[in-house]
Design an enzyme around this catalytic site. Structure first.
Site, short mmCIF file in Angstrom:
data_model
loop_
_atom_site.label_atom_id
_atom_site.label_comp_id
_atom_site.label_asym_id
_atom_site.label_seq_id
_atom_site.Cartn_x
_atom_site.Cartn_y
_atom_site.Cartn_z
N GLU A 1 -5.69 -9.49 -24.26
CA GLU A 1 -6.53 -8.37 -24.72
C GLU A 1 -7.95 -8.84 -25.03
O GLU A 1 -8.16 -9.82 -25.75
CB GLU A 1 -5.90 -7.76 -25.99
CG GLU A 1 -6.65 -6.57 -26.54
CD GLU A 1 -5.99 -6.00 -27.79
OE1 GLU A 1 -6.39 -4.91 -28.22
OE2 GLU A 1 -5.06 -6.66 -28.33
N LYS B 1 -6.33 2.01 -24.98
CA LYS B 1 -5.32 1.72 -26.01
C LYS B 1 -5.11 2.92 -26.93
O LYS B 1 -6.05 3.42 -27.55
CB LYS B 1 -5.77 0.50 -26.81
CG LYS B 1 -4.75 -0.03 -27.81
CD LYS B 1 -5.27 -1.31 -28.44
CE LYS B 1 -4.26 -1.95 -29.39
NZ LYS B 1 -4.78 -3.22 -29.96
N CYS C 1 -1.24 -4.48 -26.34
CA CYS C 1 -0.87 -5.08 -27.64
C CYS C 1 0.03 -4.18 -28.49
O CYS C 1 1.20 -4.04 -28.22
CB CYS C 1 -2.14 -5.48 -28.39
SG CYS C 1 -1.86 -6.65 -29.75
#
Length: 282
Positions: A53, A118, A152
């Site tokens: 990331e 995200k 993540c």
């Protein structure tokens, strides 16, 4: 580590995962490391490389949220094309004054096939400078494998991985930046973040009957343990604490057998008429 299949075998995609720590606000150095590892992965027969990331700008939300992600994506596309390899990479994305943590999939010719923002931002550091993405990841065909992106914290939510699986994903690629927290590191918080790559990721792969390629930053400040897990919940390849390139084969024959052995997704669909899938599950 590889699973021993011929990389050119139909229905098999060799995947590399890069574990390394991006230097904050140092794109030239970080992108050079991606280029070096992309070349190494391609030489070892990988068709796809997954990176951590915000690796190209370094993971430090308050310091990199204004980073020029567009320029980095252009260079990442060039790295993919120069090495003839697919590339999953995370960058900052800007739109109308808002900043997003995004992930892109580049084809071996450098074409950006999909980009995802995200959805689940982690902690105040991200929430103060980034905006939450609103759309689930698209499922795209890559080298005969149906692939989706997560980032993540996303994978720590069962619903996220399940939605991707029901949409038809066979491989979930997850750029990650999980900090190291453990009793050994002197953290007051008793939660050991090494459980995420070692336990949660294989569990998500098992319960959703998919492969997961999870690329974390390296120690000492991050948990490391980047992992490629299969639909049986096995860790096909796992990194340690330091910089490392791991490889394993995504074999659709294994996926088909796992779904035949324990049909979690089919059972869910048959028992829940409201559950839908955008692509047929094998």
């Amino acid at each position: 580590m590889t699973s021993g299949h011929d990389v050119h075998q139909a229905g098999v995609l060799r995947v590399g995962v890069l574990q390394a720590t991006g230097l904050v606000n140092s794109p030239p150095q970080n992108l050079q490391r991606v280029a070096n590892r992309a070349r190494e992965a391609a030489q070892q027969g990988a068709g796809l490389l997954v990176t951590p990331e915000l690796f190209s700008c370094g993971y430090a939300p308050s310091l990199v949220h204004m980073s020029d992600g567009a320029a980095q994506r252009e260079q990442l596309a060039g790295i993919a094309a120069a090495n003839g390899i697919g590339l999953v990479a995370s960058t900052v994305e800007h739109e109308e004054g808002r900043h997003y943590i995004s992930a892109s999939l580049f084809a071996p010719d450098g074409t950006e096939l999909t980009r995802y923002r995200k959805q689940n931002l982690f902690g105040p550091a991200e929430q103060q400078v980034f905006t939450r993405g609103q759309l689930p990841p698209a499922v795209v065909d890559f080298a005969g494998v149906r692939l989706a992106l997560g980032i993540c914290f996303d994978v720590e939510f069962p619903e996220f991985a399940r939605e991707a699986a029901l949409a038809g994903a066979e491989l979930l690629c997850v750029p990650t930046a999980v900090p190291l927290r453990s009793e050994e590191s002197g953290e007051a918080n008793p939660f050991d973040t090494r459980l995420i790559p070692s336990t949660v990721v294989p569990t998500r792969a098992l319960e959703n009957q998919m492969f997961i390629a999870y690329a974390n930053h390296a120690g000492p400040n991050f948990a490391g343990l980047s992992t490629i897990a299969d639909p049986y919940g096995r860790r096909l390849a796992t990194a340690g604490d330091g910089s490392e390139l791991i490889l394993a084969d995504v074999d659709l024959a294994v996926l088909a057998q796992a779904r035949k052995d324990t049909d979690y997704l089919g059972s869910l669909l048959s028992n829940n008429p409201t559950a839908t899938t955008r692509k047929g599950l094998q």
